[in-house]
Write a protein that holds these residues in place. Sequence first.
Motif, PDB file in Angstrom:
ATOM      1  N   GLU A  10      -1.980  62.447-134.443  1.00 31.05           N
ATOM      2  CA  GLU A  10      -0.546  62.620-134.669  1.00 31.05           C
ATOM      3  C   GLU A  10      -0.170  64.101-134.748  1.00 31.05           C
ATOM      4  O   GLU A  10      -0.806  64.867-135.471  1.00 31.05           O
ATOM      5  CB  GLU A  10      -0.153  61.927-135.977  1.00 31.05           C
ATOM      6  CG  GLU A  10       1.320  62.011-136.301  1.00 31.05           C
ATOM      7  CD  GLU A  10       1.669  61.227-137.552  1.00 31.05           C
ATOM      8  OE1 GLU A  10       2.285  61.801-138.464  1.00 31.05           O
ATOM      9  OE2 GLU A  10       1.291  60.031-137.616  1.00 31.05           O
ATOM     10  N   PRO A  11       0.860  64.523-134.005  1.00 30.55           N
ATOM     11  CA  PRO A  11       1.294  65.921-134.099  1.00 30.55           C
ATOM     12  C   PRO A  11       1.988  66.175-135.426  1.00 30.55           C
ATOM     13  O   PRO A  11       2.551  65.261-136.041  1.00 30.55           O
ATOM     14  CB  PRO A  11       2.269  66.071-132.931  1.00 30.55           C
ATOM     15  CG  PRO A  11       2.770  64.691-132.670  1.00 30.55           C
ATOM     16  CD  PRO A  11       1.662  63.749-133.054  1.00 30.55           C
ATOM     17  N   ALA A  12       1.977  67.426-135.864  1.00 32.03           N
ATOM     18  CA  ALA A  12       2.623  67.779-137.125  1.00 32.03           C
ATOM     19  C   ALA A  12       4.132  67.615-137.029  1.00 32.03           C
ATOM     20  O   ALA A  12       4.795  67.337-138.023  1.00 32.03           O
ATOM     21  CB  ALA A  12       2.263  69.208-137.520  1.00 32.03           C
ATOM     22  N   SER A  13       4.673  67.780-135.817  1.00 31.58           N
ATOM     23  CA  SER A  13       6.113  67.715-135.627  1.00 31.58           C
ATOM     24  C   SER A  13       6.453  66.767-134.485  1.00 31.58           C
ATOM     25  O   SER A  13       6.039  66.991-133.337  1.00 31.58           O
ATOM     26  CB  SER A  13       6.652  69.120-135.319  1.00 31.58           C
ATOM     27  OG  SER A  13       8.019  69.070-135.009  1.00 31.58           O
ATOM     28  N   PHE A  14       7.179  65.678-134.801  1.00 37.86           N
ATOM     29  CA  PHE A  14       7.670  64.753-133.778  1.00 37.86           C
ATOM     30  C   PHE A  14       8.852  63.984-134.348  1.00 37.86           C
ATOM     31  O   PHE A  14       9.044  63.901-135.562  1.00 37.86           O
ATOM     32  CB  PHE A  14       6.574  63.790-133.310  1.00 37.86           C
ATOM     33  CG  PHE A  14       6.200  62.740-134.322  1.00 37.86           C
ATOM     34  CD1 PHE A  14       6.820  61.502-134.338  1.00 37.86           C
ATOM     35  CD2 PHE A  14       5.226  62.995-135.282  1.00 37.86           C
ATOM     36  CE1 PHE A  14       6.480  60.536-135.272  1.00 37.86           C
ATOM     37  CE2 PHE A  14       4.877  62.041-136.217  1.00 37.86           C
ATOM     38  CZ  PHE A  14       5.497  60.814-136.213  1.00 37.86           C
ATOM     39  N   ARG A  15       9.652  63.416-133.430  1.00 36.72           N
ATOM     40  CA  ARG A  15      10.757  62.556-133.858  1.00 36.72           C
ATOM     41  C   ARG A  15      11.048  61.550-132.743  1.00 36.72           C
ATOM     42  O   ARG A  15      10.865  61.845-131.574  1.00 36.72           O
ATOM     43  CB  ARG A  15      11.997  63.357-134.208  1.00 36.72           C
ATOM     44  CG  ARG A  15      12.635  64.091-133.065  1.00 36.72           C
ATOM     45  CD  ARG A  15      13.835  64.956-133.521  1.00 36.72           C
ATOM     46  NE  ARG A  15      14.414  65.669-132.422  1.00 36.72           N
ATOM     47  CZ  ARG A  15      13.912  66.722-131.809  1.00 36.72           C
ATOM     48  NH1 ARG A  15      12.757  67.210-132.197  1.00 36.72           N
ATOM     49  NH2 ARG A  15      14.531  67.291-130.794  1.00 36.72           N
TER      50      ARG A  15
END
Length: 191
Positions: A10-15
């Motif tokens: 999982e990336p640290a930043s996603f939406r």
Amino acid sequence: MTMLFHWLNEPASFRGDARELSLSTGQNTDFWQRTFYGFERDNGHAYLTPVSGDFSASVTVRGDYKELYDQAGLMLRIDAGNWIKTGIEYTDGLMHFSVVVTNRISDWSVIPLHGAHTGDNVHIRLTRHDDAVRVQFAINDAPWQLARLAPFSNADASVGIMACSPQRASFEATFRDLQVGPAIARDLHAE
């Protein structure tokens, strides 16, 4: 049919979700197994759902391709040693359509996309028929183009989007309309 997606790394930043998902990659992320470079990496980001039998998966992707090997597209994965990744990869100062097929060791094929820009919509489709996988792409409103027909196991697997940035962090990519469903017709010369 409801698809359940899960993150591999999982990336640290996603939406977002399968309809529209944006992410920013971590530092030095990649999927690769040994060939030529001699290293093994399995820390790229992938948002996957289980598949079995024949199917087609498609997505539209845009990325802020700037650094060597920035990449975004689709992944079909059995395990760390058996997978396909395909999509845009930035190399030699140009966007290329890339396919890597890994059966314990990775290969790499690219099609240079002269005239393609980071704002273009790249449509990617991956279809499995028995023990073969067909990879196609289209830029903006162009027709589908065959990029690769490769042998690959028909074992149960997972499919979805992937993104990597082997030379940096914070490569940004957006994926729209991720779909997984029945396989398209086997006719290689039809859309």
